[in-house]
Design a protein around this motif. Structure first.
Motif, PDB file in Angstrom:
ATOM      1  N   LEU A  79       0.853  -1.004   0.155  1.00 11.18           N
ATOM      2  CA  LEU A  79       0.159  -0.388  -0.132  1.00 11.18           C
ATOM      3  C   LEU A  79       0.768   1.392  -0.480  1.00 11.18           C
ATOM      4  N   VAL A  80       1.603   1.824  -1.075  1.00  9.42           N
ATOM      5  CA  VAL A  80       2.793   2.480  -1.202  1.00  9.42           C
ATOM      6  C   VAL A  80       2.393   3.331  -2.449  1.00  9.42           C
ATOM      7  N   PRO A  81       2.725   4.117  -2.950  1.00  5.94           N
ATOM      8  CA  PRO A  81       2.692   4.620  -4.117  1.00  5.94           C
ATOM      9  C   PRO A  81       3.968   4.710  -4.793  1.00  5.94           C
ATOM     10  N   GLY A  82       4.692   4.461  -3.843  1.00  6.26           N
ATOM     11  CA  GLY A  82       5.760   4.754  -4.932  1.00  6.26           C
ATOM     12  C   GLY A  82       6.713   2.393  -5.652  1.00  6.26           C
ATOM     13  N   ARG A  83       8.066   2.546  -5.161  1.00  5.23           N
ATOM     14  CA  ARG A  83       9.205   1.823  -5.132  1.00  5.23           C
ATOM     15  C   ARG A  83       9.256   1.168  -3.929  1.00  5.23           C
ATOM     16  N   VAL A  84       9.462  -0.653  -3.408  1.00  3.02           N
ATOM     17  CA  VAL A  84       9.979  -1.376  -2.137  1.00  3.02           C
ATOM     18  C   VAL A  84      10.330  -2.333  -2.402  1.00  3.02           C
ATOM     19  N   ARG A  85      11.430  -2.520  -2.042  1.00  2.09           N
ATOM     20  CA  ARG A  85      12.297  -3.934  -2.112  1.00  2.09           C
ATOM     21  C   ARG A  85      11.562  -4.854  -0.541  1.00  2.09           C
ATOM     22  N   LEU A  86      11.037  -6.246  -1.295  1.00  4.46           N
ATOM     23  CA  LEU A  86       9.995  -7.121  -0.190  1.00  4.46           C
ATOM     24  C   LEU A  86      11.199  -8.241  -0.667  1.00  4.46           C
ATOM     25  N   LEU A  87      10.798  -9.055   0.688  1.00  3.41           N
ATOM     26  CA  LEU A  87      11.581  -9.878   0.483  1.00  3.41           C
ATOM     27  C   LEU A  87      10.393 -11.239   0.195  1.00  3.41           C
ATOM     28  N   LEU A  88      10.889 -11.477  -1.154  1.00  2.00           N
ATOM     29  CA  LEU A  88       9.503 -12.898  -1.772  1.00  2.00           C
ATOM     30  C   LEU A  88      10.247 -14.153  -1.862  1.00  2.00           C
ATOM     31  N   SER A  92       5.364 -16.160  -4.361  1.00  2.00           N
ATOM     32  CA  SER A  92       4.336 -14.869  -5.045  1.00  2.00           C
ATOM     33  C   SER A  92       4.850 -14.263  -5.870  1.00  2.00           C
ATOM     34  N   SER A  93       3.678 -13.746  -5.786  1.00  2.65           N
ATOM     35  CA  SER A  93       3.876 -12.788  -7.166  1.00  2.65           C
ATOM     36  C   SER A  93       5.292 -11.874  -7.676  1.00  2.65           C
ATOM     37  N   CYS A  94       5.660 -11.476  -8.855  1.00  2.00           N
ATOM     38  CA  CYS A  94       6.262 -10.935  -8.917  1.00  2.00           C
ATOM     39  C   CYS A  94       8.073 -11.320  -8.939  1.00  2.00           C
ATOM     40  N   TYR A  95       8.233 -12.323  -8.405  1.00  3.14           N
ATOM     41  CA  TYR A  95       9.562 -13.480  -8.469  1.00  3.14           C
ATOM     42  C   TYR A  95       9.576 -14.597  -9.284  1.00  3.14           C
ATOM     43  N   ARG A  96      10.210 -15.643  -9.419  1.00  2.00           N
ATOM     44  CA  ARG A  96      10.055 -17.028  -9.961  1.00  2.00           C
ATOM     45  C   ARG A  96      11.225 -17.357  -9.369  1.00  2.00           C
ATOM     46  N   THR A  97      11.694 -18.509  -8.030  1.00  2.00           N
ATOM     47  CA  THR A  97      12.132 -19.381  -8.123  1.00  2.00           C
ATOM     48  C   THR A  97      12.995 -19.616  -8.726  1.00  2.00           C
ATOM     49  N   ARG A  98      14.899 -19.786  -8.557  1.00  5.96           N
ATOM     50  CA  ARG A  98      15.123 -20.844  -9.064  1.00  5.96           C
ATOM     51  C   ARG A  98      15.605 -22.366  -8.351  1.00  5.96           C
ATOM     52  N   LYS A  99      15.773 -22.064  -6.785  1.00  3.13           N
ATOM     53  CA  LYS A  99      15.867 -23.449  -5.889  1.00  3.13           C
ATOM     54  C   LYS A  99      14.911 -23.664  -4.902  1.00  3.13           C
ATOM     55  N   ASP A 100      15.295 -24.571  -4.566  1.00  6.52           N
ATOM     56  CA  ASP A 100      13.763 -25.051  -3.967  1.00  6.52           C
ATOM     57  C   ASP A 100      14.169 -23.944  -2.841  1.00  6.52           C
ATOM     58  N   GLY A 101      13.174 -23.937  -1.432  1.00 10.09           N
ATOM     59  CA  GLY A 101      13.938 -22.766  -0.723  1.00 10.09           C
ATOM     60  C   GLY A 101      14.218 -21.139  -0.702  1.00 10.09           C
ATOM     61  N   GLU A 102      14.357 -21.443  -2.611  1.00  6.47           N
ATOM     62  CA  GLU A 102      15.116 -19.350  -2.093  1.00  6.47           C
ATOM     63  C   GLU A 102      14.145 -18.569  -1.992  1.00  6.47           C
ATOM     64  N   ARG A 103      14.622 -17.379  -1.266  1.00  5.90           N
ATOM     65  CA  ARG A 103      13.843 -16.115  -1.283  1.00  5.90           C
ATOM     66  C   ARG A 103      14.935 -15.196  -1.863  1.00  5.90           C
ATOM     67  N   ARG A 104      14.688 -13.986  -1.841  1.00  7.38           N
ATOM     68  CA  ARG A 104      15.069 -13.418  -2.970  1.00  7.38           C
ATOM     69  C   ARG A 104      14.389 -11.359  -3.210  1.00  7.38           C
ATOM     70  N   ARG A 105      15.008 -10.487  -1.930  1.00  5.83           N
ATOM     71  CA  ARG A 105      14.830  -9.117  -2.202  1.00  5.83           C
ATOM     72  C   ARG A 105      15.065  -9.101  -3.432  1.00  5.83           C
ATOM     73  N   LYS A 106      13.034  -8.130  -3.885  1.00  4.91           N
ATOM     74  CA  LYS A 106      13.642  -7.567  -4.987  1.00  4.91           C
ATOM     75  C   LYS A 106      12.367  -6.198  -4.728  1.00  4.91           C
ATOM     76  N   SER A 107      12.994  -5.325  -6.181  1.00  4.10           N
ATOM     77  CA  SER A 107      11.906  -4.484  -6.069  1.00  4.10           C
ATOM     78  C   SER A 107      10.790  -4.343  -6.204  1.00  4.10           C
TER      79      SER A 107
END
Length: 190
Positions: A79-88, A92-107
């Motif tokens: 709920l922000v009008p700008g850009r944020v970095r989230l641990l996905l 979760s949408s906007c992110y495709r995992t490459r390995k099992d259990g992988e998490r990544r911080r994406k803008s």
């Protein structure tokens, strides 16, 4: 383009989809007055799009998402009008995992429309009086039919006694030698 002493001209691409016909249309908007109907609205909120032109009178569209000028996608629930970095993580949408259990911080962008959005996806939920050329007056057939027996029954309004295998949507495929083959989808005909 920016000019000295003037505000920058905002150009936003609107990708308008009409799910009933399967068609979509893209238009470029440069007028800030027209773009103001989308500003500070959230994803999945419905907007009357009468300001886009005379042919859009009476139409209501849902905001499906969008990208900002650097290509970062809007994410539902932020709920922000700008850009944020989230641990996905996986799923979760906007992110495709490459390995099992992988998490990544994406803008990602927030779900509130602001002036730095460059492309906005709209889905027409209520049709107006007039037809929109190239959107509501054409019908694009579905390329693939349903696979599951229950979905085939729902599409053709069949009862439980009817034979589903007679209603399977087949696709004609031409191979390199020029031979035509009828290709059914893999079925779950329970």
């Amino acid at each position: 383009p920016e000019f000295p002493g003037l505000y920058p001209v905002a150009i936003m691409k609107l990708n308008i989809a009409y799910p009933v016909t399967g068609a979509n249309k893209m238009i470029d908007i440069t007028d800030p007055k027209i773009l103001s109907i989308f500003m500070d609205k959230r994803m999945s909120s419905e907007v009357a799009i009468d300001a886009l032109g005379e042919e859009f009178t009476g139409y209501v569209a849902k905001i499906g998402g969008g990208n900002d000028k650097q290509g970062f996608p809007m994410k539902q629930g932020v709920l922000v009008p700008g850009r944020v970095r989230l641990l996905l993580k996986e799923g979760s949408s906007c992110y495709r995992t490459r390995k099992d259990g992988e998490r990544r911080r994406k803008s990602v962008r927030g779900c509130i429309v602001a002036s730095d959005i460059s492309a906005l996806s709209l889905i027409i939920t209520k049709k107006g009086d007039a037809e929109i050329p190239g959107l509501t007056d054409v019908t694009i057939p579905r390329r693939l039919g349903p696979k599951r027996a229950g979905n085939i029954r729902k599409l053709f309004n069949l009862s439980a006694e009817d034979d589903v295998t007679k209603f399977v949507v087949r696709r004609v495929v031409v191979d390199k030698a020029g031979h035509k083959h009828s290709k059914p989808p893999y079925q779950n005909l329970d």
